[in-house]
Design a protein around this motif. Structure first.
Motif, PDB file in Angstrom:
ATOM      1  N   ARG A  34       0.655  -1.255  -0.186  1.00 49.61           N
ATOM      2  CA  ARG A  34       0.258   0.030   0.068  1.00 49.61           C
ATOM      3  C   ARG A  34       1.069   1.060   0.194  1.00 49.61           C
ATOM      4  O   ARG A  34       2.010   0.913   0.753  1.00 49.61           O
ATOM      5  CB  ARG A  34      -0.915   0.281   0.912  1.00 49.61           C
ATOM      6  N   SER A  35       0.092   2.386  -0.622  1.00 53.25           N
ATOM      7  CA  SER A  35       0.788   3.693  -0.421  1.00 53.25           C
ATOM      8  C   SER A  35       1.198   4.238   0.353  1.00 53.25           C
ATOM      9  O   SER A  35       0.450   4.099   1.892  1.00 53.25           O
ATOM     10  CB  SER A  35       0.109   4.538  -1.654  1.00 53.25           C
TER      11      SER A  35
ATOM     12  N   MET B 149      -5.730   2.692  -0.047  1.00 50.91           N
ATOM     13  CA  MET B 149      -6.481   2.355  -0.834  1.00 50.91           C
ATOM     14  C   MET B 149      -5.292   2.210  -2.230  1.00 50.91           C
ATOM     15  O   MET B 149      -6.047   1.111  -2.571  1.00 50.91           O
ATOM     16  CB  MET B 149      -7.525   3.444  -0.744  1.00 50.91           C
ATOM     17  N   THR B 150      -4.410   2.819  -2.177  1.00 47.89           N
ATOM     18  CA  THR B 150      -3.912   3.183  -3.553  1.00 47.89           C
ATOM     19  C   THR B 150      -2.849   1.974  -3.215  1.00 47.89           C
ATOM     20  O   THR B 150      -1.493   1.593  -2.115  1.00 47.89           O
ATOM     21  CB  THR B 150      -3.584   4.350  -3.409  1.00 47.89           C
ATOM     22  N   GLN B 151      -2.605   0.761  -4.061  1.00 44.64           N
ATOM     23  CA  GLN B 151      -0.836   0.110  -3.990  1.00 44.64           C
ATOM     24  C   GLN B 151      -0.699  -0.180  -5.254  1.00 44.64           C
ATOM     25  O   GLN B 151      -1.450   0.448  -5.841  1.00 44.64           O
ATOM     26  CB  GLN B 151      -1.708  -1.526  -3.955  1.00 44.64           C
TER      27      GLN B 151
ATOM     28  N   ASN C 118      -1.840   6.974   1.196  1.00 44.73           N
ATOM     29  CA  ASN C 118      -3.223   6.352   0.812  1.00 44.73           C
ATOM     30  C   ASN C 118      -3.520   4.287   1.145  1.00 44.73           C
ATOM     31  O   ASN C 118      -3.039   4.362  -0.470  1.00 44.73           O
ATOM     32  CB  ASN C 118      -3.658   7.323  -0.499  1.00 44.73           C
TER      33      ASN C 118
ATOM     34  N   ASN D  10      -6.082   1.091  -7.260  1.00 47.42           N
ATOM     35  CA  ASN D  10      -6.719   1.240  -5.845  1.00 47.42           C
ATOM     36  C   ASN D  10      -7.594  -0.449  -5.788  1.00 47.42           C
ATOM     37  O   ASN D  10      -8.077  -1.291  -6.579  1.00 47.42           O
ATOM     38  CB  ASN D  10      -8.118   1.803  -6.079  1.00 47.42           C
ATOM     39  N   SER D  11      -7.637  -0.362  -4.588  1.00 45.80           N
ATOM     40  CA  SER D  11      -8.262  -1.881  -3.696  1.00 45.80           C
ATOM     41  C   SER D  11      -8.439  -1.780  -2.112  1.00 45.80           C
ATOM     42  O   SER D  11      -7.508  -1.208  -1.727  1.00 45.80           O
ATOM     43  CB  SER D  11      -7.371  -2.835  -3.886  1.00 45.80           C
ATOM     44  N   THR D  12      -9.270  -2.277  -1.558  1.00 46.88           N
ATOM     45  CA  THR D  12      -9.511  -2.122  -0.553  1.00 46.88           C
ATOM     46  C   THR D  12      -9.127  -3.714   0.254  1.00 46.88           C
ATOM     47  O   THR D  12      -8.858  -3.037   1.873  1.00 46.88           O
ATOM     48  CB  THR D  12     -11.157  -2.697   0.298  1.00 46.88           C
TER      49      THR D  12
ATOM     50  N   ARG E 128      -1.845   3.541 -14.426  1.00 38.95           N
ATOM     51  CA  ARG E 128      -2.568   3.837 -13.450  1.00 38.95           C
ATOM     52  C   ARG E 128      -3.499   2.336 -14.024  1.00 38.95           C
ATOM     53  O   ARG E 128      -4.224   2.271 -14.974  1.00 38.95           O
ATOM     54  CB  ARG E 128      -3.459   4.698 -13.242  1.00 38.95           C
TER      55      ARG E 128
ATOM     56  N   GLU F 232      -7.275  -0.936 -12.736  1.00 39.97           N
ATOM     57  CA  GLU F 232      -8.167  -1.131 -12.184  1.00 39.97           C
ATOM     58  C   GLU F 232      -7.892  -2.564 -12.197  1.00 39.97           C
ATOM     59  O   GLU F 232      -7.813  -3.216 -12.975  1.00 39.97           O
ATOM     60  CB  GLU F 232      -9.647  -0.983 -12.732  1.00 39.97           C
TER      61      GLU F 232
END
Ligand code: 5AD
Ligand code: SF4
Length: 419
Positions: free
Chosen positions: A371-372, A377-379, A375, A392-394, A415, A417
């Motif tokens: 993960r970042s 959410m951001t990986q 943030n 992004n991923s939870t 970037r 999904e």
């Protein structure tokens, strides 16, 4: 290489029950692991060392050390320059760094350890788990490129036995490593009793828990077809070469003692692409080498365009004492080096941008790296070809191979999904 060396030194201290601190002011021992490749890096280390004087004044028991290539090169000079420095320890003496620190604690003397170590060849302690783990395949370098200090500070080329490397990779995979990065200054010439780099790649490839294998750095003069065939035949070996060209001018390549011509490099890149479709190549370049004319520089710029590198690292020539090039006149003005550096980065930036743009709309597989920091959410992760991908991923997907559809790009990253 320095990242791995720092980790191996840390392992020695941890095995003796010491702990790593978050800040310098809590430490009993502070070591600077250093690089000698360019003068600028050395100047920064001396500045950083000088800044520790107030800490040392407050706590005279604090041990401060200079380790790595710069220690090997500077030797007693470093003790003269920094009166409160306790230890100067070269790369081939780092295997016993924690014992040397014990010796300082007992004797309260200043110690210089350079040259070949006594314990050379011992298998290092590896208890720290990491997703991408470096494994040393070989030490030193015999190439003596005329600008380079590495052969003088890291010593002669020595390959580790294949079995030892495989055992270490296996141990690391049991601790969670998914990617093994084999290291050597000139890994193309890996040789252990008849086994070459291609054999080593095959042996590491057999480990089920390892998902990806990388190797750095490839030297164009020793990169052979069997290495490309190994990349093609072994699906976990990443189709990515870090294979520095250094210059595109035959005159400069000869003066650099690189042992290949521009034509050889172009043929090699073509061969790599013929055997491994889609392979990406990254390079290093030096601008402002002694005698580099505008025409020589143009040859480098055109080589970048012709090969179409994924990325290039560009360095301004820095004369290193003791090297063959140090005897040549450093005749390209600093300003010109700066300009040439910028021009090459601009050319490369456009190529990287274009290459990344072609991936928009496509699906790629990446190894998720974490993960970042800013943030959750951001990986991020990397493709096999070494493109950086942000998504992004939870769920924390670290360590997994995941499929991503690329939605946008810049020169530096992609970037996308999750699909
Ligand atoms: N000056 C500038 N760059 C250098 N490199 C090595 N020696 C020098 C030097 N004296 C660069 C080369 C090498 C990278 C690690 O550093 O491009 O590939
Ligand atoms: Fe230095 Fe050349 Fe060896 Fe690379 S191959 S470490 S540039 S001497």
């Amino acid at each position: 290489m320095n990242k791995l060396d720092s980790e191996l030194m840390l392992e020695q201290f941890l095995s003796k029950g010491h702990k790593q601190t978050d800040t310098e002011k809590d430490a009993d021992v502070i070591l600077f692991n250093t690089c000698s490749v360019r003068k600028h890096a050395e100047d920064k280390v001396y500045d950083n060392l000088r800044m520790l004087k107030p800490l040392k004044d407050k706590n005279p028991r604090l041990i401060i050390g200079l380790v790595g290539c710069m220690a090997e090169k500077e030797k007693a000079n470093a003790l003269d320059k920094i009166p409160f420095l306790d230890i100067v320890c070269g790369p081939n003496q780092e295997e016993a760094i924690s014992d040397t620190i014990d010796e300082i604690i007992q004797t309260r003397s200043r110690i210089i350890k350079t040259g070949d170590g006594e314990s050379a060849g011992k298998s290092p302690i590896r208890t720290l788990g990491s997703l991408s783990a470096y494994v040393l395949a070989m030490k030193g370098c015999n190439n003596f490129c005329s600008y380079c200090v590495v052969p003088y500070v890291r010593g002669k080329e020595t390959s580790r036995p294949l079995g030892e490397i495989v055992n270490e990779a296996k141990m690391l995979s049991e601790k969670g490593a998914k990617e093994i990065i084999l290291l050597g200054q000139c890994i193309s010439s890996y040789a252990d009793r008849g086994s070459k780099l291609s054999h080593l790649l095959k042996a590491v490839h057999e480990m089920v828990r390892i998902k990806r294998i990388r190797f750095v750095t490839s030297h164009p003069a020793y990169t052979t077809e069997d290495i490309f065939k190994a990349i093609k035949d072994l699906p976990k070996v990443c189709p990515h070469l870090h294979m520095p060209a250094q210059s595109g001018s035959d005159k400069i390549l000869k003066a650099m003692n690189r042992k290949y011509t521009r034509g050889d490099y172009l043929k090699l890149a073509e061969k790599a692409r013929g055997i491994v479709p889609g392979i990406e190549i990254a390079s290093d370049f030096i601008v402002g080498f002694p005698g580099e004319t505008e025409a020589d520089f143009e040859d480098t710029a055109s080589l970048i365009r012709e090969v179409g590198f994924l990325n290039s690292f560009v360095f301004k020539y820095s004369s290193r004492p003791g090297t063959a090039a140090d005897k040549m006149a450093d005749d390209v003005p600093y300003k010109v080096k700066q300009e040439r550096n910028k021009i090459l980065l601009d050319i490369q930036g456009k190529i990287s941008e274009e290459k990344n743009r072609l991936l928009v709309g496509k699906e790629v597989e990446i190894l998720a790296e974490g993960r970042s920091k800013t943030n959750v959410m951001t990986q991020t992760g990397r493709t096999m070809q070494n493109h950086i991908v942000i998504f992004n991923s939870t769920d924390d997907l670290t360590g997994q191979l995941v499929k991503i559809k690329i939605t946008s790009s810049t020169a530096l990253s992609l970037r996308g999904e999750l699909t």
